[in-house]
Enzyme design. Structure first.
Site, PDB file in Angstrom:
ATOM      1  N   ASP A  25      -2.289   2.927   4.937  1.00 17.14           N
ATOM      2  CA  ASP A  25      -3.717   3.230   4.972  1.00 17.14           C
ATOM      3  C   ASP A  25      -4.095   3.899   6.306  1.00 17.14           C
ATOM      4  O   ASP A  25      -3.651   3.458   7.373  1.00 17.14           O
ATOM      5  CB  ASP A  25      -4.488   1.912   4.830  1.00 17.14           C
TER       6      ASP A  25
ATOM      7  N   GLU B 236      16.852  -0.579   7.597  1.00 15.73           N
ATOM      8  CA  GLU B 236      17.654  -1.817   7.596  1.00 15.73           C
ATOM      9  C   GLU B 236      17.975  -2.237   6.167  1.00 15.73           C
ATOM     10  O   GLU B 236      18.803  -3.107   5.932  1.00 15.73           O
ATOM     11  CB  GLU B 236      16.862  -2.964   8.259  1.00 15.73           C
TER      12      GLU B 236
END
Ligand code: NOJ
Ligand code: CA
Length: 566
Positions: free
Chosen positions: A216, A268
Site C-alpha cells: 500500500d 529467503e
C-alpha cells in the site's frame, strides 16, 4: 517461458502472467451472519474462485482495525481482525485456496499504522523526544504556544495532515503527521525499528504460506519534511505528479532501499515471495518499483486512467510492455479496484472520457472518473449502463489477452455497476467525512456482492449487509448469471479458462492499429481484436474463440473484442 493450466501454480514465476482477483474481505461473503464479510466466508467461496479460473487472490487488509479507512488503518500487523476471523481461519483459508491451486497475496500497509497500534499509543504516552515518538513523525506546532500545525500540509482525505496530541500531563502537545486520515499516523522510515518490524511481519505471513504482498502507498514511506521543502508541496500534486525522486513526500529515490531489504526476505523463501507496488507515480518512475531487485511488480494504472480509445490503449500497452522488457519484469493491468468507480459505470458516463485518478486525489485527469457525478448525486439515469457494460466487457477481454498479469476486482466479473446512491448515514469512507465538498468517497464500489437473486442480502450473509445493497443487485447475482451463457460471469469464466489453455510466451505483435481498431497477435496463433468505434468492422481471418458481445454476420460490432485463432 510457457505457462499452462497445470504449471502456473507451481512455477516460481507464476506471478508474471497471473490473473489476480482482489477480495475486499468485509464485502465478499459473510459466513456467520453478522453483516460483515469474513475469512470463513472466503473459504466457503473457494469453489466459486476455482470455477472462475483465477490464479491468485489478493486480500485487502483483514488485520485488527477500527476501520477508520476500511482496514488500511492497521492496529496489529500480525493478527486477524476478530470481527472477521482468527489466525486459524486464515490458515484454513490459505490451505483451501492452495488446494484449489490459487495463490494468496495479502495487503501490507507500511506508510502508516492506525492510532490504536501499540507503538502509537506508546508514542503518545512516552512524550516528546522519546524513542517511542521517533517511530512516528512528531513535530512541535508553530505559533506562540505551538497551537498551529507545523506546516500547511494537507491530508489526502482533506483537512490538515497534522493532528495535535494531548501530552501525558494533560496539556495540548506535539503534532503528528498523517497523510491520510488522522487515525493513520505516518511511520518514520528513518527509524531502524520500523524497518525491522516490517521484516518481521513479512516473515510472519510468508511462514504462514502467503505467496505475495500488495504494498500500500509504496511510493510513500520516505519523507523529507525539512521546512525548505514545504513550499514544494502543492494542494493536489501529491500522488501523481511526484517529481523525480526529490519530492518531499512521494516516490523519493531512497524508498527503494527499503524494498531492497524486503527483496532479501522474499528471496529467503522457495519460491521467492512476490510483491506488487501500489505506486501512483509517473510512468517513467514505475520501473524502480518493478525491478527484480525491488518489489518486482507495480500496479500500472495507465489503462484505468485511459479513455476508451484505440489510440490511448495502443499507446499505454506499447509503452508499458517496452518498459517491462527493459527491466526484465512483467507488467500489470487493472481497470477496477476498491478505490475507483467501477469501470462498467465509468464507461457509461456522459462525456465519454473515463480516466480515474488516484484515491482521494480528486480528478487527476481531464477525464470523467465519476467522482463529480457521485458528488452531484450520482443519478443512475445519467449513466448509459448498457454502453458502460459493453465497453467494460470489450476492455476486459482486451486486457486479458495481453502479456503480463491482470488484476480483477470482486464484482467486476458480474458486470456490477457502481452503487451511487448510499444514504449519508450508511457511508463509511473517511473521504466522505473529511472531504465531502470534494468527493463522496469509495463506498459505492465496496457494497457486498450479490450471490443469489433471493434471500437475505442476496446470499452475502444470513442477516443483512454492512453497506446497503440496492434492489437491482438481484439481476447481477451469481446464481442468475451462472446459467446464462451470455452473462458477464460466463464471459470471464471462458476468458480465464482459454487464457490458461492458450499456453503462451510473453510477446505481442500489433497486426492492426487504426483510429478505431486494435488487433494484436500472441504466439501460437492466438489473436485479439477490439473495435473501439461504434460501427461494425470486418473480422480478421481465423476461428472466433470468444467475443465480448454478439457478433453480427461475420463482422465485429462496435465496442466489442473478439479472440481468434489462426
Ligand atoms: C491506498 C488504498 O488502496 C486505499 O484504499 C487507502 O485509503 C490508502 N492507500 C491509504 O492506506
Ligand atoms: Ca461475518
Amino acid at each position: 517461458m510457457s505457462l499452462s493450466s497445470h504449471d502456473v501454480f507451481n512455477a516460481p514465476d507464476w506471478w508474471r502472467q497471473a490473473v489476480v482477483y482482489q477480495i475486499y474481505p468485509r464485502s465478499f461473503a459473510d459466513a456467520n451472519g453478522d453483516t460483515i464479510g469474513d475469512l470463513k466466508g472466503i473459504t466457503s467461496r473457494v469453489p466459486y474462485l476455482k470455477d472462475l479460473g483465477v490464479d491468485a487472490v489478493w486480500l485487502s487488509p483483514f488485520y485488527p482495525s477500527a476501520l477508520a479507512d476500511g482496514g488500511y488503518d492497521v492496529d496489529d500487523y500480525r493478527d486477524v481482525d476478530p470481527k472477521i476471523g482468527t489466525l486459524d481461519d486464515f490458515d484454513e483459508m490459505v490451505a483451501a485456496l492452495h488446494a484449489a491451486h490459487i495463490k494468496v497475496v495479502v495487503d501490507i500497509v507500511p506508510n502508516h499504522s492506525s492510532d490504536r497500534h501499540e507503538w502509537f499509543k506508546a508514542a503518545v504516552a512516552a512524550g516528546k523526544g522519546s524513542p517511542e515518538r521517533d517511530r512516528y513523525i512528531f513535530r512541535d506546532g508553530k505559533g506562540e504556544n505551538g497551537e498551529l500545525p507545523p506546516s500547511s500540509l494537507r491530508s489526502i482525505f482533506g483537512g490538515d495532515a497534522w493532528h495535535r496530541v494531548t501530552e501525558p500531563d494533560g496539556t495540548p502537545g506535539q503534532w503528528y503527521l498523517h497523510l491520510f486520515a488522522k487515525e493513520q499516523p505516518d511511520f518514520n522510515w528513518d527509524n531502524p525499528e520500523v524497518h525491522a518490524d516490517f521484516l518481521k511481519t513479512l516473515r510472519f505471513w510468508s511462514d504462514r504460506g502467503v505467496d505475495g504482498f500488495r504494498v500500500d502507498v509504496a511510493h510513500g514511506l520516505k519523507k523529507n519534511l525539512d521546512p525548505a521543502f514545504d513550499a514544494m508541496i502543492g494542494v493536489d500534486d501529491g500522488i501523481v505528479e511526484s517529481g523525480d525522486g526529490q519530492h518531499p513526500l512521494w516516490d523519493r529515490d531512497e524508498v527503494q532501499d527499503v524494498y531492497a531489504e524486503w527483496r532479501a526476505v522474499f528471496n529467503e523463501y522457495d519460491p521467492p515471495r512476490t510483491a506488487v507496488a501500489e505506486a501512483w507515480v509517473r510512468p517513467h518512475r514505475q520501473a524502480r518499483y518493478s525491478s527484480p531487485a525491488g518489489l518486482g511488480q507495480t500496479f500500472n494504472f495507465d489503462l484505468l486512467r485511459a479513455e476508451f480509445s484505440a489510440a490511448d490503449f495502443h499507446d499505454v500497452v506499447d509503452r508499458n510492455l517496452k518498459a517491462a522488457k527493459e527491466i526484465g519484469g512483467s507488467t500489470t493491468w487493472v481497470f477496477s479496484n476498491h478505490d475507483v468507480v467501477r469501470h462498467a459505470t465509468r464507461y457509461g458516463l456522459p462525456g465519454g472520457a473515463v480516466g480515474a485518478g488516484a484515491p482521494g486525489a480528486g480528478s487527476t485527469t481531464g477525464g470523467n472518473d465519476g467522482k463529480q457525478w457521485l458528488l452531484d448525486g450520482g443519478d443512475p439515469s445519467a449513466v448509459d449502463q448498457a454502453k458502460g457494460l459493453r465497453r467494460a466487457r470489450a476492455a476486459t477481454l482486451f486486457m486479458l489477452a495481453l502479456p503480463g498479469s491482470a488484476y480483477l476486482y470482486q464484482g467486476e466479473e458480474l458486470g456490477l455497476q457502481e452503487v451511487s446512491q448510499i444514504p449519508d448515514a450508511d457511508r463509511q469512507d473517511p473521504a466522505f467525512f473529511r472531504n465531502r465538498e470534494v468527493e463522496i468517497g469509495r463506498d459505492g464500489c465496496r457494497v457486498p456482492l450479490p450471490w443469489t437473486r433471493e434471500g437475505s442480502s442476496f446470499g452475502f450473509g444470513a442477516d443483512g449487509s454492512h453497506l446497503p445493497q440496492p434492489e437491482w443487485f438481484a439481476d447481477y447475482a451469481v446464481d442468475v448469471q451462472s446459467d446464462d451463457p451470455a452473462s458477464t460471469l460466463n464471459l470471464y469464466r471462458r476468458a480465464l479458462a482459454l487464457r490458461h489453455e492458450l499456453e503462451c510466451e510473453e510477446a505481442l505483435e500489433w497486426t492492426q492499429v487504426s483510429p478505431t481498431v486494435l488487433a494484436f497477435a500472441r504466439p501460437d496463433g492466438w489473436s485479439a481484436v477490439t473495435n473501439f468505434g461504434t460501427e461494425p468492422v470486418a473480422l480478421p481471418e481465423g476461428e472466433v474463440l470468444l467475443a465480448s458481445g454478439p457478433l453480427g454476420d461475420g463482422r465485429l460490432p462496435g465496442e466489442t473484442t473478439a479472440w481468434l485463432r489462426r
